[in-house]
Design an enzyme around this catalytic site. Structure first.
Site, mmCIF file in Angstrom:
data_model
loop_
_atom_site.group_PDB
_atom_site.id
_atom_site.type_symbol
_atom_site.label_atom_id
_atom_site.label_comp_id
_atom_site.label_asym_id
_atom_site.label_seq_id
_atom_site.Cartn_x
_atom_site.Cartn_y
_atom_site.Cartn_z
ATOM 1 N N GLY A 64 0.835 -1.193 0.000
ATOM 2 C CA GLY A 64 0.000 0.000 0.000
ATOM 3 C C GLY A 64 0.864 1.236 0.000
ATOM 4 C CD GLU A 65 1.285 4.394 -4.155
ATOM 5 O OE1 GLU A 65 0.659 5.066 -4.978
ATOM 6 O OE2 GLU A 65 2.422 3.948 -4.348
ATOM 7 N N GLY A 66 0.645 5.883 0.320
ATOM 8 C CA GLY A 66 -0.153 7.057 0.639
ATOM 9 C C GLY A 66 0.714 8.287 0.655
ATOM 10 C CG MET A 68 4.028 9.510 6.268
ATOM 11 S SD MET A 68 3.450 9.053 7.913
ATOM 12 C CE MET A 68 5.048 8.840 8.709
ATOM 13 N N GLY A 69 4.068 7.776 2.863
ATOM 14 C CA GLY A 69 5.062 6.784 2.492
ATOM 15 C C GLY A 69 4.408 5.539 1.963
ATOM 16 C CB VAL A 71 2.852 -0.649 3.769
ATOM 17 C CG1 VAL A 71 3.026 -1.860 4.668
ATOM 18 C CG2 VAL A 71 2.369 0.557 4.559
ATOM 19 C CE LYS A 86 3.026 1.119 9.916
ATOM 20 N NZ LYS A 86 2.523 1.901 11.055
ATOM 21 C CG ASP A 183 -6.777 4.842 18.051
ATOM 22 O OD1 ASP A 183 -7.973 5.111 18.294
ATOM 23 O OD2 ASP A 183 -6.333 4.778 16.904
#
Length: 634
Positions: A64-66, A68-69, A71, A86, A183
Site C-alpha cells: 500500500g501507499e499514501g 506519507m510513504g 508499506v 513501513k 486508540d
C-alpha cells in the site's frame, strides 16, 4: 486528532477500503495485505522493489501507499521469514507531515519496548543513509476484530471473554511499562491462527502510533488524539491519562462484541463526545450473562476511580463472570473487610487522642484570645488612618463623580465595537478552539444554551439596546433553522460563540446595578457615609446632577440613558457606603438615616462571583431577578 470516520491510515497515509475499518479511525493496513488497498494518493518517492534494507531485508512487493510513504512485503533470507516494512522517505519528512513522522517513531518505540505474544512484534527500525525511515514488523494474516463483528454481528460470550482476556494480557504488559495505548478499538485487534485452535482466535494488539510513553508525549498541549467512538471521558476532556482510560475503551469494545453495536451512536464526533461524557449505555441483550454485563458496566464508568484498577483485574473479573460470580458482590465483600479494618484502627486512634485533647484546648483558646486583641489594635490603626485622609477623600469623590459617566460610556462603546469585529471575523464558529469551556458548552441542547446565554446577558453590564439586538439576531437564526437554511449544530455553535463573546467582553454586574434609578437617587441622598467621606446634601445633589447631565448630553436611547445613570449612581453608593462594623459620618439625625434601602429581599440571590457558568446543572430559565435591597460589601 479526533477522527470519527477516517478512511486513511495516518501512519503511512495509505487509503483504507471502506469494507475494512470503516467504523474507526484506522484499521491495520500496515500489517496485512488484506487490509490495505492500493492507495488513492500517488507517492513519488524512489522505487523500493528489490532494494536491500540494512543488509537484512529484501523488498519484494508493495502492499500500500499514501501521502506519507509506503508499506512493503519483504523477505528476510537469513531466517526465511516474511516481514512488513513501513517506509517514510526523506522528501516526505521535508513536507508538513511532522506529526506523522513523530507517530511513526512513537509506534516503533512503544511496540518495540514490549514483549508480549499478544502485541505486534517490531523486529527493527531506524533511518537509512538517504534519510528514509523504516520499521520492520511481523507480517500478520487474518481478520481484524472489527471485520469479525461486521460479518457475524454479536459474538458468543465465551468467545468474547477469550479474546478480551488476551487483550488484557497485552494491556497489562503495556501499562506496566508506562504505556497507554489511547486508540484501542476492534480494528486495532487482529485475530490470527495459532496452534491447534480452529480458525483465527489468537489476538494481536496493533497500532501504537498515538500511545503515550512515560516521559514522552507526541500530542500537543490541549490536543486530543483517538477515535471518539471508543475514547474515555477523561481522554475527551484532554486530561492526564493512565491505563484505566484503555480499560474504558475495552469496555466499549466488549459492549460492541456482545451486542453487535456500539453503546452510543451519532452521525458526528460531537455527538459521541456528549454521549461518553454524560449518557448511560442501554442495557446489554438478555442473552448476555448478568455477571458479564456487570463487568462491562464497571468498565464504562464515567470516572476512572469507579473502574477496575488494572487490566489483570479485568481479566480475573471476566473469568469469574463466566462462572456466574458477580464482580459487584466481590467488591462489596472487599469493602466490608476494609471497613472493619478501618473501624478498628479508628478506635485505637481515638483512645490515644483523648488523652491530649485537654492540653490542645488550652493552647487554642490562648491563641484565639491573642488573635482577637491584635485584630482590635489593627482596627484602631485603620480608623486613625481614615480620619487623616478625610479631606482628601471628599475632594477626590467630587472629581471622580464628573468622570464616572464618561468612563462607563466609553467602556460600553469599546465592548460593543469588539463584539461587531468578532462577529464579522467569525460569524458562527465558537472562538478559542476546543478548550474545556467550549467542549462543556457543545454538550448542551439548544434550549440549555439559550438559557445560558440569557444568564450571561442578564449577569453582565450590557446596555439594553445591545441585549435586544442579540435576541433579534438569534430569532432570525431560529427562523433560518425552521426554513431549512441553517443546521441545528450550526445554531448551537453560534450560541456557544455568543456566550463566550459576552463573557469575555463585558464585566459582571455588581450589586445595586439593577435597582430603580429613583431608589438609588434617594439612597445616595440619605445614606450615612464612611467616616472621612462626609458629604452634605448640596454636595450629594451636585454629584448626581453632574452624572445626569453627562448622560443627557449623549445620543442614547431612553432605556440606555437610564441604564448608564443607574450604574454610575450605584458606583457612587459603593464608594461611600458604610460597611458593616464601620463608623459613619454624621450628616442628618440618626433616626432619619435608614440603615438599608427598602426593597424586596432575595435570600437566594448569588453574589457576583457565583454567577451561572457553563458548568451549571440548573437548566431552568433564570427569569427576571429581583433587585438587591442593599449594596453592602461591594
Amino acid at each position: 486528532m479526533i477522527d470519527g470516520d477516517a478512511v486513511e491510515c495516518w501512519h503511512c497515509g495509505a487509503s483504507i477500503s471502506r469494507a475494512v475499518g470503516a467504523d474507526t479511525a484506522s484499521g491495520a493496513p500496515t500489517l496485512a495485505a488484506s487490509e490495505v488497498d492500493g492507495g488513492t494518493r500517488e507517492f513519488r518517492g524512489p522505487s523500493m522493489i528489490g532494494r536491500d534494507v540494512i543488509g537484512q531485508y529484501v523488498i519484494r512487493r508493495k502492499l500500500g501507499e499514501g501521502g506519507m510513504g509506503e508499506v512493503y512485503l519483504a523477505d528476510q533470507p537469513a531466517i526465511g521469514r516474511q516481514v512488513a516494512i513501513k517506509i517514510v522517505h526523506a522528501q516526505t519528512r521535508g513536507r508538513d507531515l511532522d506529526d506523522h513522522v513523530a507517530r511513526f517513531r512513537n509506534e516503533a518505540k512503544a511496540a518495540a519496548s514490549l514483549e508480549s505474544p499478544h502485541i505486534v512484534q517490531i523486529f527493527n527500525w531506524g533511518e537509512l543513509d538517504d534519510g528514509t525511515l523504516f520499521m520492520a514488523m511481523e507480517f500478520l494474516s487474518g481478520p481484524t476484530l472489527g471485520e469479525l463483528v461486521r460479518e457475524h454481528g454479536a459474538l458468543d460470550p465465551e468467545r468474547v471473554v477469550a479474546i478480551a482476556t488476551q487483550v488484557c494480557a497485552a494491556l497489562t504488559q503495556a501499562h506496566a511499562a508506562g504505556i497507554v495505548h489511547r486508540d484501542l478499538k476492534p480494528s486495532n485487534i487482529m485475530l490470527i491462527e495459532r496452534g491447534d485452535a480452529p480458525g483465527p482466535s489468537f489476538a494481536k494488539v496493533l497500532d501504537f502510533g498515538i500511545a503515550k510513553l512515560e516521559g514522552s508525549d507526541i500530542t500537543r498541549s490541549g490536543a486530543m488524539f483517538g477515535t471518539p467512538q471508543y475514547m474515555s471521558p477523561e481522554q475527551l476532556r484532554a486530561e492526564a491519562l493512565d491505563g484505566r482510560s484503555d480499560l474504558y475503551s475495552l469496555g466499549v469494545m466488549l459492549y460492541e462484541l456482545l451486542a453487535g453495536a456500539l453503546p452510543f451512536s451519532s452521525p458526528t464526533a460531537v455527538g459521541y463526545v456528549t454521549a461518553h461524557l454524560h449518557d448511560q449505555p442501554p442495557p446489554l441483550p438478555r442473552h448476555v450473562p448478568r455477571a458479564l454485563a456487570e463487568v462491562v458496566t464497571m468498565l464504562l464508568a464515567k470516572h476512572a476511580d469507579d473502574r477496575p484498577a488494572t487490566a489483570a483485574a479485568v481479566a480475573d473479573a471476566l473469568a469469574a463472570a463466566l462462572k456466574g460470580r458477580s464482580p459487584i458482590a466481590v467488591r462489596r465483600r472487599a469493602r466490608q473487610r476494609a471497613l472493619r479494618t478501618t473501624l478498628l484502627v479508628t478506635l485505637a486512634v481515638v483512645s490515644g487522642s483523648a488523652l491530649s485533647f485537654g492540653g490542645w484546648w488550652l493552647w487554642t483558646t490562648r491563641a484565639k484570645t491573642n488573635a482577637a486583641l491584635e485584630r482590635e489594635r489593627a482596627r484602631g490603626r485603620a480608623l486613625e488612618q481614615r480620619v487623616r485622609e478625610q479631606d482628601l477623600a471628599v475632594q477626590r469623590a467630587r472629581e471622580e463623580a464628573r468622570t464616572i459617566a464618561q468612563e462607563q460610556l466609553l467602556s460600553s462603546t469599546k465592548a460593543r465595537e469588539e463584539r461587531r469585529e468578532v462577529q464579522a471575523a467569525n460569524s458562527s464558529r465558537p472562538t478559542g478552539g476546543l478548550d474545556d469551556e467550549t467542549r462543556a458548552l457543545l454538550t448542551r441542547t439548544r434550549g440549555q444554551l439559550e438559557v445560558t446565554l440569557r444568564r450571561v446577558l442578564d449577569g453582565r453590564r450590557i446596555p439594553p439596546s445591545e441585549v435586544e439586538d442579540v435576541w433579534r439576531t438569534h430569532e432570525a437564526r431560529v427562523a433560518a433553522l425552521e426554513a431549512g437554511e441553517l443546521e441545528e449544530v450550526e445554531l448551537r455553535e453560534q450560541l456557544v460563540s455568543m456566550i463566550q463573546l459576552y463573557r469575555r467582553s463585558f464585566e459582571p454586574k455588581r450589586p445595586g446595578d439593577e435597582l430603580p434609578l429613583a431608589q438609588l437617587d434617594a439612597t445616595f441622598m440619605s445614606m450615612p457615609t464612611k467616616l472621612g467621606h462626609a458629604l452634605g446634601e448640596a454636595e450629594r445633589r451636585e454629584l448626581l446632577t453632574a452624572i445626569y447631565e453627562t448622560y443627557d448630553a449623549q445620543d442614547l436611547s431612553v432605556n440606555d440613558r437610564t441604564y448608564f445613570k443607574r450604574l454610575a449612581v450605584a458606583k457612587l453608593i459603593r464608594e461611600h457606603e458604610v460597611a458593616p462594623g464601620e463608623q459613619a459620618s454624621e450628616l442628618v439625625p440618626s433616626d432619619a438615616i435608614p440603615t438599608k434601602p427598602t426593597g424586596p429581599k432575595r435570600p437566594d440571590q448569588p453574589p457576583p462571583d457565583e454567577l451561572p457558568t457553563a458548568d451549571d446543572d440548573d437548566d431552568e430559565p433564570a427569569g427576571n431577578q429581583a433587585p438587591l435591597p442593599s449594596l453592602d460589601g461591594m
